[in-house]
Design a protein around this motif. Structure first.
Motif, PDB file in Angstrom:
ATOM      1  N   ALA A  46       1.797  12.627  15.211  1.00  0.00           N
ATOM      2  CA  ALA A  46       2.317  11.256  15.313  1.00  0.00           C
ATOM      3  C   ALA A  46       1.801  10.396  14.156  1.00  0.00           C
ATOM      4  CB  ALA A  46       1.930  10.653  16.657  1.00  0.00           C
ATOM      5  N   LYS A  47       0.495  10.535  13.857  1.00  0.00           N
ATOM      6  CA  LYS A  47      -0.076   9.794  12.738  1.00  0.00           C
ATOM      7  C   LYS A  47       0.537  10.231  11.415  1.00  0.00           C
ATOM      8  CE  LYS A  47      -3.110   6.970  10.929  1.00  0.00           C
ATOM      9  NZ  LYS A  47      -3.031   5.511  11.158  1.00  0.00           N
ATOM     10  N   LEU A  48       0.775  11.560  11.295  1.00  0.00           N
ATOM     11  CA  LEU A  48       1.404  12.086  10.083  1.00  0.00           C
ATOM     12  C   LEU A  48       2.809  11.520   9.912  1.00  0.00           C
ATOM     13  CD1 LEU A  48       1.250  14.038   7.681  1.00  0.00           C
ATOM     14  CD2 LEU A  48       2.158  15.838   9.197  1.00  0.00           C
ATOM     15  N   LYS A  49       3.529  11.397  11.036  1.00  0.00           N
ATOM     16  CA  LYS A  49       4.877  10.824  10.975  1.00  0.00           C
ATOM     17  C   LYS A  49       4.821   9.389  10.473  1.00  0.00           C
ATOM     18  CE  LYS A  49       8.929   9.783  13.806  1.00  0.00           C
ATOM     19  NZ  LYS A  49       9.530   9.851  15.168  1.00  0.00           N
ATOM     20  N   LEU A  50       3.845   8.622  11.016  1.00  0.00           N
ATOM     21  CA  LEU A  50       3.698   7.235  10.570  1.00  0.00           C
ATOM     22  C   LEU A  50       3.331   7.166   9.094  1.00  0.00           C
ATOM     23  CD1 LEU A  50       1.782   5.670  13.600  1.00  0.00           C
ATOM     24  CD2 LEU A  50       4.193   5.405  13.029  1.00  0.00           C
ATOM     25  N   MET A  51       2.432   8.075   8.658  1.00  0.00           N
ATOM     26  CA  MET A  51       2.034   8.086   7.255  1.00  0.00           C
ATOM     27  C   MET A  51       3.209   8.416   6.345  1.00  0.00           C
ATOM     28  SD  MET A  51      -1.679   9.966   7.583  1.00  0.00           S
ATOM     29  CE  MET A  51      -1.869  10.070   5.807  1.00  0.00           C
ATOM     30  N   ILE A  52       4.023   9.406   6.771  1.00  0.00           N
ATOM     31  CA  ILE A  52       5.180   9.786   5.958  1.00  0.00           C
ATOM     32  C   ILE A  52       6.181   8.637   5.903  1.00  0.00           C
ATOM     33  CG2 ILE A  52       7.171  11.335   5.855  1.00  0.00           C
ATOM     34  CD1 ILE A  52       5.380  13.551   6.921  1.00  0.00           C
ATOM     35  N   GLU A  53       6.403   7.993   7.077  1.00  0.00           N
ATOM     36  CA  GLU A  53       7.312   6.851   7.097  1.00  0.00           C
ATOM     37  C   GLU A  53       6.778   5.721   6.217  1.00  0.00           C
ATOM     38  OE1 GLU A  53       7.659   5.919  11.187  1.00  0.00           O
ATOM     39  OE2 GLU A  53       9.136   7.491  11.616  1.00  0.00           O
ATOM     40  N   GLU A  54       5.454   5.486   6.279  1.00  0.00           N
ATOM     41  CA  GLU A  54       4.865   4.455   5.441  1.00  0.00           C
ATOM     42  C   GLU A  54       4.987   4.820   3.967  1.00  0.00           C
ATOM     43  OE1 GLU A  54       2.879   1.048   4.178  1.00  0.00           O
ATOM     44  OE2 GLU A  54       3.803   1.562   6.109  1.00  0.00           O
ATOM     45  N   PHE A  55       4.770   6.142   3.666  1.00  0.00           N
ATOM     46  CA  PHE A  55       4.905   6.600   2.285  1.00  0.00           C
ATOM     47  C   PHE A  55       6.347   6.426   1.803  1.00  0.00           C
ATOM     48  CE2 PHE A  55       5.722  10.027  -0.785  1.00  0.00           C
ATOM     49  CZ  PHE A  55       4.764   9.717  -1.733  1.00  0.00           C
ATOM     50  N   ASP A  56       7.319   6.812   2.690  1.00  0.00           N
ATOM     51  CA  ASP A  56       8.724   6.634   2.328  1.00  0.00           C
ATOM     52  C   ASP A  56       9.054   5.157   2.109  1.00  0.00           C
ATOM     53  OD1 ASP A  56       9.106   9.328   2.472  1.00  0.00           O
ATOM     54  OD2 ASP A  56       9.898   9.312   4.525  1.00  0.00           O
ATOM     55  N   PHE A  57       8.478   4.297   2.983  1.00  0.00           N
ATOM     56  CA  PHE A  57       8.729   2.858   2.838  1.00  0.00           C
ATOM     57  C   PHE A  57       8.157   2.341   1.518  1.00  0.00           C
ATOM     58  CE2 PHE A  57       7.272  -1.543   3.461  1.00  0.00           C
ATOM     59  CZ  PHE A  57       8.501  -2.161   3.678  1.00  0.00           C
ATOM     60  N   GLN A  58       6.944   2.768   1.187  1.00  0.00           N
ATOM     61  CA  GLN A  58       6.343   2.329  -0.072  1.00  0.00           C
ATOM     62  C   GLN A  58       7.154   2.819  -1.264  1.00  0.00           C
ATOM     63  OE1 GLN A  58       3.982   0.181  -0.473  1.00  0.00           O
ATOM     64  NE2 GLN A  58       3.603  -0.033   1.723  1.00  0.00           N
ATOM     65  N   ASN A  59       7.630   4.078  -1.189  1.00  0.00           N
ATOM     66  CA  ASN A  59       8.487   4.589  -2.265  1.00  0.00           C
ATOM     67  C   ASN A  59       9.765   3.759  -2.367  1.00  0.00           C
ATOM     68  OD1 ASN A  59       6.870   6.603  -3.219  1.00  0.00           O
ATOM     69  ND2 ASN A  59       7.728   8.201  -1.912  1.00  0.00           N
ATOM     70  N   ARG A  60      10.304   3.427  -1.188  1.00  0.00           N
ATOM     71  CA  ARG A  60      11.519   2.615  -1.174  1.00  0.00           C
ATOM     72  C   ARG A  60      11.257   1.240  -1.788  1.00  0.00           C
ATOM     73  NH1 ARG A  60      14.592   0.463   4.265  1.00  0.00           N
ATOM     74  NH2 ARG A  60      16.459  -0.383   3.246  1.00  0.00           N
ATOM     75  N   THR A 117      10.849   1.687  -5.558  1.00  0.00           N
ATOM     76  CA  THR A 117      12.152   1.938  -6.174  1.00  0.00           C
ATOM     77  C   THR A 117      12.981   0.661  -6.233  1.00  0.00           C
ATOM     78  OG1 THR A 117      12.114   4.224  -5.362  1.00  0.00           O
ATOM     79  CG2 THR A 117      14.240   3.320  -6.026  1.00  0.00           C
ATOM     80  N   ALA A 118      12.959  -0.077  -5.094  1.00  0.00           N
ATOM     81  CA  ALA A 118      13.719  -1.324  -5.049  1.00  0.00           C
ATOM     82  C   ALA A 118      13.181  -2.333  -6.058  1.00  0.00           C
ATOM     83  CB  ALA A 118      13.670  -1.901  -3.636  1.00  0.00           C
ATOM     84  N   LYS A 119      11.848  -2.436  -6.155  1.00  0.00           N
ATOM     85  CA  LYS A 119      11.257  -3.381  -7.110  1.00  0.00           C
ATOM     86  C   LYS A 119      11.624  -3.002  -8.534  1.00  0.00           C
ATOM     87  CE  LYS A 119       7.024  -4.688  -6.659  1.00  0.00           C
ATOM     88  NZ  LYS A 119       5.555  -4.638  -6.446  1.00  0.00           N
ATOM     89  N   ASN A 120      11.537  -1.701  -8.852  1.00  0.00           N
ATOM     90  CA  ASN A 120      11.867  -1.266 -10.210  1.00  0.00           C
ATOM     91  C   ASN A 120      13.332  -1.531 -10.536  1.00  0.00           C
ATOM     92  OD1 ASN A 120       9.239  -0.401 -10.614  1.00  0.00           O
ATOM     93  ND2 ASN A 120       9.671   1.675  -9.908  1.00  0.00           N
ATOM     94  N   THR A 121      14.211  -1.215  -9.551  1.00  0.00           N
ATOM     95  CA  THR A 121      15.641  -1.449  -9.785  1.00  0.00           C
ATOM     96  C   THR A 121      15.930  -2.928  -9.959  1.00  0.00           C
ATOM     97  OG1 THR A 121      16.155   0.503  -8.434  1.00  0.00           O
ATOM     98  CG2 THR A 121      17.946  -1.054  -8.865  1.00  0.00           C
ATOM     99  N   ILE A 155       8.764  -8.875  -0.182  1.00  0.00           N
ATOM    100  CA  ILE A 155       8.258  -8.318  -1.443  1.00  0.00           C
ATOM    101  C   ILE A 155       9.247  -8.588  -2.572  1.00  0.00           C
ATOM    102  CG2 ILE A 155       7.671  -6.165  -2.635  1.00  0.00           C
ATOM    103  CD1 ILE A 155       6.611  -5.123   0.052  1.00  0.00           C
ATOM    104  N   LEU A 156      10.542  -8.341  -2.303  1.00  0.00           N
ATOM    105  CA  LEU A 156      11.545  -8.543  -3.343  1.00  0.00           C
ATOM    106  C   LEU A 156      11.769 -10.031  -3.620  1.00  0.00           C
ATOM    107  CD1 LEU A 156      14.112  -5.778  -2.312  1.00  0.00           C
ATOM    108  CD2 LEU A 156      12.304  -5.676  -4.032  1.00  0.00           C
TER     109      LEU A 156
END
Length: 630
Positions: A374-388, A391-395, A528-529
């Motif tokens: 469950a914690k790993l899922k949250l970490m992956i989701e958080e990692f995906d969110f940070q990547n998103r 990516t959004a900031k760079n774009t 953030i944006l």
């Protein structure tokens, strides 16, 4: 053979895993307990030290207040001034009456020790013992110091052969109109300080010791130890870490010194001691509070024995439990191993959970694994969110980079944000003073009471400008706005109004409308944006101001260039005129020189003619003269 070796390894692991943490915890517990016991003793000593220091200072402060009250009540300054005025022999009777009145009043107020009042010649004129009257105290150094500093002062503590007590004397000068009229002198019983210390030391333990010393280490109060319990004060000098430190700081006049340490006491025992400097007036003394270290840490010995017994019992229990546990641990481990192998060799299924419901170690392990997933899922989701987010900031940064046109900047930004966040409608307002102007829209259609300019505090957008906070509205009115498409329209259920802040100032506001719920992830990403948009608006504003400033500077430069060319032309003409003038001046000088030469020639000719005329006249006169003669 391999299976047997694994079982032995499991047994050893169980024993070690049970014993080693216990040993570590035991060592840590004993060490921690020792530190806490020592710290607690430090704390008690410091509290006692502060208690005694405050109490002793309060005692002396109360004595000083009592003296001030006595002086005020008896009007000693007035009476002493009267004595000075009645100093004539003819008024001896009146002087004696005043002195008797003072003696009676002082004896009624302070009777504990030999209290005296001296006149401005430092002779006793009143006391609670008549035998002291008339004595000369001018040789007392503390009185000389009081007169020199014009302030109340204390003597050094000493043993009085008269009262047979240990005392410290308080001297309070009395002035009228800055003229000394007398000194009030009050001896203070140091044995009273000792009794005060004895009454408050019960909580420190059986080995407590509290005493006072001067800068040389001389005891000022008896110790609580049998060694100097009776008769040690003013006779015995102590040399310990505490008395040496106190002596140094007393000599350095450091009234703020306080310390706690472990050291050898005067009776050669390891003690935990706290010591501080106390200021009594301008006289400094040291106060020491000590407790034997063995008493402070006595409970550790029993704790060590108890922990040793527990360790032995754990070793025995480990051997017994190993046989039971080993039969139950292997099968679930195979299941866990198979599960981890599947995860390691394939794609991670973050929704996978172990279906083990037992309430034992394996069940706990499965529960921990499920929590891990469950914690790993949250970490992956958080990692995906940070990547998103990145990516959004760079774009977005690529879109808004070097945009000098507000309309183009906001239009492209709004279009990107609505597509990114799956918003069906949006608008961006730019700040202009205390109002907002509609700068860009996305899928915009007429809405109820639409306006293109919003003042601060008007509606949600104006309130967002005023409060600098976001607003999220759910269940919007049916007539608020309609999201149109080619085939029809729908009503948005959620409205978000987000401020774009730069250095805590609102530069723009984004408004979104969506038929779906605006989630917390949406809001986090929007905030953030929004900051990136605020930075871009500020950069555009700065570039616009710089461009205007540059154009203004360029125009001024061109005007200065034209003016400089005109000045150069004028300077050229002035140079030509100057040259012509210089040439004319030279010609004039030549003409003047020629005229001078001509004048000189004329003068010479005139002179010559005058000479010839004179000669001619003479010749004529001579001719006529000769002619007459003839």
């Amino acid at each position: 053979m391999n299976k047997l070796g694994f079982k032995q390894l499991i047994i050893l692991l169980i024993i070690v895993s049970g014993l080693l943490p216990l040993i570590i915890v035991s060592y840590y517990t004993i060490s921690k307990a020792g530190q806490e016991l020592t710290a607690e003793t430090y704390r008690k000593n410091r509290m006692a030290l502060d208690y005694y220091k405050k109490g002793i200072k309060n005692q002396f402060s109360n004595i000083e207040k009592e003296v001030e009250l006595t002086i005020k009540t008896l009007q000693l300054d007035t009476q002493l001034a009267t004595l000075q005025q009645l100093d004539a022999p003819s008024k001896k009777k009146e002087q004696q009456d005043v002195m008797n009145s003072m003696l009676t009043n002082i004896s009624g107020l302070i009777t504990s020790l030999d209290t005296v009042v001296v006149d401005n010649k430092l002779q006793i004129i009143a006391a609670n013992k008549a035998s002291y009257l008339g004595a000369d105290l001018s040789s007392r150094s503390y009185l000389q110091k009081a007169l020199k500093t014009k302030k109340a002062t204390y003597s050094e503590p000493f043993y009085s052969d008269v009262t047979l007590t240990k005392i410290i004397t308080y001297a309070r000068p009395i002035y009228i109109d800055n003229n000394l009229v007398g000194v009030f002198i009050l001896p203070i019983d140091f044995d009273g300080i000792t009794r005060y210390i004895d009454t408050g030391a019960a909580e420190l333990g059986d080995t407590k010791d509290v005493f006072m010393v001067d800068a040389s280490g001389l005891l000022l109060t008896d110790t609580m130890s049998d060694l100097y319990n009776q008769g040690g004060a003013f006779k015995q000098t102590l040399t310990t870490k505490a008395t040496q430190a106190l002596g140094k700081h007393i000599r350095d006049n450091n009234i703020n010194f306080t310390d706690t340490a472990i050291y050898q006491s005067y009776h050669d025992m390891e003690v935990i001691g706290s010591y501080t400097v106390i200021d009594i007036g301008d006289y400094l003394i040291g106060l020491v509070v000590e407790v034997n270290e063995t008493e402070a840490t006595a409970t550790l010995n029993g704790m060590q024995q108890t922990l040793l017994l527990i360790i032995v019992m754990v070793v025995i229990a480990s051997f017994i439990a190993a046989a039971v546990i080993i039969s139950r641990i292997l099968s679930p481990i195979h299941s866990l191993n198979s599960t981890f192998t599947d995860i390691a060799t394939g794609e991670i299924d973050v929704d996978f959970r172990l279906d083990i419901k037992t309430d034992d170690e394996i069940g706990h392990l499965a529960n921990s694994f499920n929590k891990f997933m469950a914690k790993l899922k949250l970490m992956i989701e958080e990692f995906d969110f940070q990547n998103r987010v990145e990516t959004a900031k760079n774009t977005l940064n690529e879109i808004i980079r070097d945009k000098d046109d507000y309309a183009l900047l906001t239009k492209e930004t709004l279009s990107y944000l609505c597509k990114l966040l799956n918003m069906q409608m949006g608008a961006i307002y730019l700040r202009d003073g205390n109002e907002l102007s509609l700068s860009a829209t996305y899928a915009y259609s007429n809405r109820k009471s639409v306006i293109n300019k919003v003042h601060s505090g008007e509606g949600l957008v104006g309130q967002c400008l005023l409060e600098k906070e976001a607003f999220i509205i759910n269940d919007t009115p049916d007539d608020y706005i309609t999201i149109q498409s080619g085939l029809g329209g729908s009503k948005p259920k959620n409205i978000a109004v987000i401020p774009c802040l730069y250095e805590n100032e609102v530069l723009a506001i984004i408004e979104f409308a969506s038929v779906k719920e605006i989630t917390s992830d949406h809001l986090a990403l929007i905030n953030i944006l929004a900051t990136s948009l605020a930075n871009a608006v500020n950069s555009t504003k700065m570039r616009s101001e710089m461009r205007i400033l540059l154009e203004k500077t360029t125009l001024q430069t061109e005007e200065m260039t034209v003016q400089q060319e005109e000045l150069s032309k004028i300077n050229g003409e002035l140079e030509l005129q100057t040259k012509d003038l210089r040439d004319s001046q030279q010609q004039l000088q030549v003409q003047q020189e020629e005229l001078r030469v001509t004048n000189e020639e004329l003068e010479e000719r005139t002179h010559l003619l005058n000479s010839r005329r004179k000669i001619l006249i003479i010749k004529i006169m001579f001719y006529f003269k000769n002619r007459r003669k003839s």
